[in-house]
Scaffold this motif. Sequence first.
Motif, PDB file in Angstrom:
ATOM      1  N   LYS A   1      65.805 -34.958  16.076  1.00  0.00           N
ATOM      2  CA  LYS A   1      66.927 -34.487  16.905  1.00  0.00           C
ATOM      3  C   LYS A   1      66.413 -33.724  18.127  1.00  0.00           C
ATOM      4  O   LYS A   1      66.935 -33.870  19.236  1.00  0.00           O
ATOM      5  N   GLN A   2      65.372 -32.903  17.883  1.00  0.00           N
ATOM      6  CA  GLN A   2      64.807 -32.130  18.990  1.00  0.00           C
ATOM      7  C   GLN A   2      64.188 -33.061  20.047  1.00  0.00           C
ATOM      8  O   GLN A   2      64.362 -32.858  21.244  1.00  0.00           O
ATOM      9  N   GLN A   3      63.461 -34.101  19.568  1.00  0.00           N
ATOM     10  CA  GLN A   3      62.863 -35.066  20.505  1.00  0.00           C
ATOM     11  C   GLN A   3      63.938 -35.814  21.287  1.00  0.00           C
ATOM     12  O   GLN A   3      63.828 -35.995  22.507  1.00  0.00           O
ATOM     13  N   LEU A   4      64.978 -36.255  20.567  1.00  0.00           N
ATOM     14  CA  LEU A   4      66.062 -36.985  21.233  1.00  0.00           C
ATOM     15  C   LEU A   4      66.792 -36.111  22.243  1.00  0.00           C
ATOM     16  O   LEU A   4      67.124 -36.555  23.355  1.00  0.00           O
ATOM     17  N   LEU A   5      67.041 -34.847  21.851  1.00  0.00           N
ATOM     18  CA  LEU A   5      67.749 -33.930  22.739  1.00  0.00           C
ATOM     19  C   LEU A   5      66.926 -33.640  23.996  1.00  0.00           C
ATOM     20  O   LEU A   5      67.453 -33.660  25.125  1.00  0.00           O
ATOM     21  N   MET A   6      65.629 -33.401  23.817  1.00  0.00           N
ATOM     22  CA  MET A   6      64.755 -33.125  24.953  1.00  0.00           C
ATOM     23  C   MET A   6      64.676 -34.334  25.890  1.00  0.00           C
ATOM     24  O   MET A   6      64.769 -34.205  27.108  1.00  0.00           O
ATOM     25  N   THR A   7      64.523 -35.519  25.285  1.00  0.00           N
ATOM     26  CA  THR A   7      64.444 -36.746  26.107  1.00  0.00           C
ATOM     27  C   THR A   7      65.771 -37.021  26.815  1.00  0.00           C
ATOM     28  O   THR A   7      65.797 -37.493  27.958  1.00  0.00           O
ATOM     29  N   LEU A   8      66.875 -36.705  26.099  1.00  0.00           N
ATOM     30  CA  LEU A   8      68.198 -36.888  26.716  1.00  0.00           C
ATOM     31  C   LEU A   8      68.361 -36.006  27.944  1.00  0.00           C
ATOM     32  O   LEU A   8      68.866 -36.447  28.977  1.00  0.00           O
ATOM     33  N   PHE A   9      67.912 -34.758  27.855  1.00  0.00           N
ATOM     34  CA  PHE A   9      67.970 -33.852  29.002  1.00  0.00           C
ATOM     35  C   PHE A   9      67.086 -34.358  30.146  1.00  0.00           C
ATOM     36  O   PHE A   9      67.465 -34.289  31.326  1.00  0.00           O
ATOM     37  N   LEU A  10      65.903 -34.878  29.790  1.00  0.00           N
ATOM     38  CA  LEU A  10      65.021 -35.436  30.813  1.00  0.00           C
ATOM     39  C   LEU A  10      65.664 -36.661  31.476  1.00  0.00           C
ATOM     40  O   LEU A  10      65.583 -36.841  32.698  1.00  0.00           O
ATOM     41  N   LEU A  11      66.294 -37.507  30.641  1.00  0.00           N
ATOM     42  CA  LEU A  11      66.979 -38.685  31.141  1.00  0.00           C
ATOM     43  C   LEU A  11      68.113 -38.289  32.086  1.00  0.00           C
ATOM     44  O   LEU A  11      68.265 -38.849  33.185  1.00  0.00           O
ATOM     45  N   LEU A  12      68.920 -37.326  31.652  1.00  0.00           N
ATOM     46  CA  LEU A  12      70.035 -36.855  32.469  1.00  0.00           C
ATOM     47  C   LEU A  12      69.535 -36.243  33.778  1.00  0.00           C
ATOM     48  O   LEU A  12      70.082 -36.498  34.852  1.00  0.00           O
ATOM     49  N   GLY A  13      68.473 -35.438  33.688  1.00  0.00           N
ATOM     50  CA  GLY A  13      67.900 -34.810  34.888  1.00  0.00           C
ATOM     51  C   GLY A  13      67.375 -35.848  35.861  1.00  0.00           C
ATOM     52  O   GLY A  13      67.616 -35.759  37.072  1.00  0.00           O
ATOM     53  N   ALA A  14      66.642 -36.855  35.336  1.00  0.00           N
ATOM     54  CA  ALA A  14      66.104 -37.915  36.198  1.00  0.00           C
ATOM     55  C   ALA A  14      67.234 -38.704  36.855  1.00  0.00           C
ATOM     56  O   ALA A  14      67.159 -39.037  38.048  1.00  0.00           O
ATOM     57  N   ALA A  15      68.297 -38.992  36.094  1.00  0.00           N
ATOM     58  CA  ALA A  15      69.428 -39.746  36.625  1.00  0.00           C
ATOM     59  C   ALA A  15      70.143 -38.955  37.730  1.00  0.00           C
ATOM     60  O   ALA A  15      70.489 -39.512  38.782  1.00  0.00           O
ATOM     61  N   LEU A  16      70.342 -37.645  37.487  1.00  0.00           N
ATOM     62  CA  LEU A  16      71.013 -36.809  38.477  1.00  0.00           C
ATOM     63  C   LEU A  16      70.172 -36.668  39.752  1.00  0.00           C
ATOM     64  O   LEU A  16      70.694 -36.750  40.866  1.00  0.00           O
ATOM     65  N   LEU A  17      68.867 -36.466  39.560  1.00  0.00           N
ATOM     66  CA  LEU A  17      67.979 -36.349  40.724  1.00  0.00           C
ATOM     67  C   LEU A  17      67.902 -37.667  41.491  1.00  0.00           C
ATOM     68  O   LEU A  17      67.878 -37.679  42.730  1.00  0.00           O
TER      69      LEU A  17
END
Length: 605
Positions: free
Chosen positions: A80-96
């Motif tokens: 869950k921690q890995q998925l959550l961290m990757t999800l935040f990275l994914l969201l950040g990359a998409a927003l940027l």
Amino acid sequence: MRGFDTKAKKDARPDLVEHSMKELQHLNKYFKKYKWKLILGFFIVLVARIFAILTPKFSGDMIKYVENYIKEGGDLSQLKQQLLMTLFLLLGAALLSAFFTFLMRQMFIVVSRYMEADLKNEVYDQYQNLSLNFYKKNRTGDLMNRISEDVSKVRMYLGPAIMYGVTTVILFATVIPYMLYTAPELTLYVLIPLPILSVAIYQLSRLIHKRSTIVQQYLSHLSTYTQESFSGIGVIKAYGIEPQTYENFEKLSETNKEKNLDLVKVQAFFFPLMIALIGVSNLLVIYIGGKKYIDGSIPDLGVIVEFLIYVNMLTWPVASVGWITSLVQQAEASQKRINEFLKEKPEVVNKTEANTPVTGSIKFDNVSFTYDDTNITALKDVSFEVKNGETLAIIGKTGSGKSTILELIGRLYDTTTGAIQIDQTPIDQLNLKDLRTAIGYVPQEAFLFSDSIKENIKFGNNQASDEEVIQAAKNAVVHKNIVDFSKGYDTILGERGITLSGGQKQRVSIARAIIKDPQILLFDDSLSAVDTETEEEILANLKRIAANKTTILVSHRISSAKNADKIIILEEGQIIQRGTHNELIAQPGYYQELYRKQLDEKEME
């Protein structure tokens, strides 16, 4: 000087790319002007694409984490921690990526608008510089087309074509190497449909462009017919030909509809074709990728997910290659026409930048002039002199060359032979702006703009006060007519002043010349549409206003000419009589006959 080619636009061929770029080289000065913005835009695209290609990687990582957990087990909380961290990275990359894509569009599209404005200004400046003869040889609609449609097509090259071109190059340079590094064989399979898509879109774009051109032509015909019908509605009603006019319009409208349907049928293939080839690429990713995963060539399912996203990411850039090529072709065709126009040289050029004040004496010395568009010789060895403060009247039959004299004084044309002097200086040695500033010209056909009456009068002097506008209108004997309108001087005129009668338009034009307070007044049969009583009142005002000005008055009426200091009679471009009113009525000839004829007509009224 030659008229421009107004035939249907021809599709550019691939073997004309080099020629296309040659035509578009005219735009290099604009690229140079905005080079720093464009360079910044290039780096913004690079950053935007880097963040964009990270999103499939993060998506693949999430699938890989879940797959490893299913295969090997492990700590659920860690997953869950890995998925959550990757999800935040994914969201950040998409927003940027979205943010920098927004900046990219702002940079390239805004700069293209700047370039479009600069090019329109350049074209319009050329309009102002070209001589009157140029406008006789070219249609107004065709000239308008260059500053509107042609410039708009060039902007599509300056903005979207370059933006998507840069985006495509950067995306290919970043995505494909990564795909080849991750799964070389799979990459080659999934890329097979993309070149097919690009070629298909290119061919489709050419066909769309061809049919769009036809649609534009028929739309132009329809618009022209409609405009003429509205402008000539009085004639249509007077002749009772409304049914015939409607029938002609209906035929044009039906043809226009058919051409639009031909275009829509081709356009309808665009997105289905793109979706079909995207689907083929996706199927190849799933099928080939699935086989590779089963035989162990691909270590995890995350790679297949990444490739699915990358294929969809590459689809539009690949399709845009054909679209961009079509845009470049259209821009080249449009820029070629613009270049032809910009290369035109004005026949009348300003030969000095020094100030040359004009007081008003005019001398013609054996002046001859031939219109090169019709080859008609309007003037033949015409000589006369008008001193500052004098009034010269010019009388003659239609086509005798009267208006040509006024046009030569305003240097709308240069003489064919002979010389014109203003204040003992050759007219072509005067500063053109100073010369025309010193002239108040009332043309034979009064032209008024679609603005208020006040602004039309102030066209002669935009700094004039309301009191000066009213006084100029009174001197032109049009004030009483204006105040009878519900909005008075603020009355908005229709196209070409259609709101006013012929006589009112002439008098507003006279007011416009008077308010300018020029050193030279030129009146080209500008009292033809007013009654004799109003004419006499205007002439009396002009005599007072023009006491210290040089006035040249072209007329068919003896009443307009009789008080002039000098009168010349023109026939077929030559002076056949000259003198004062009293001298000429005593001489047998054209003036005496005209005087007796008009005197008899006046007695019969």
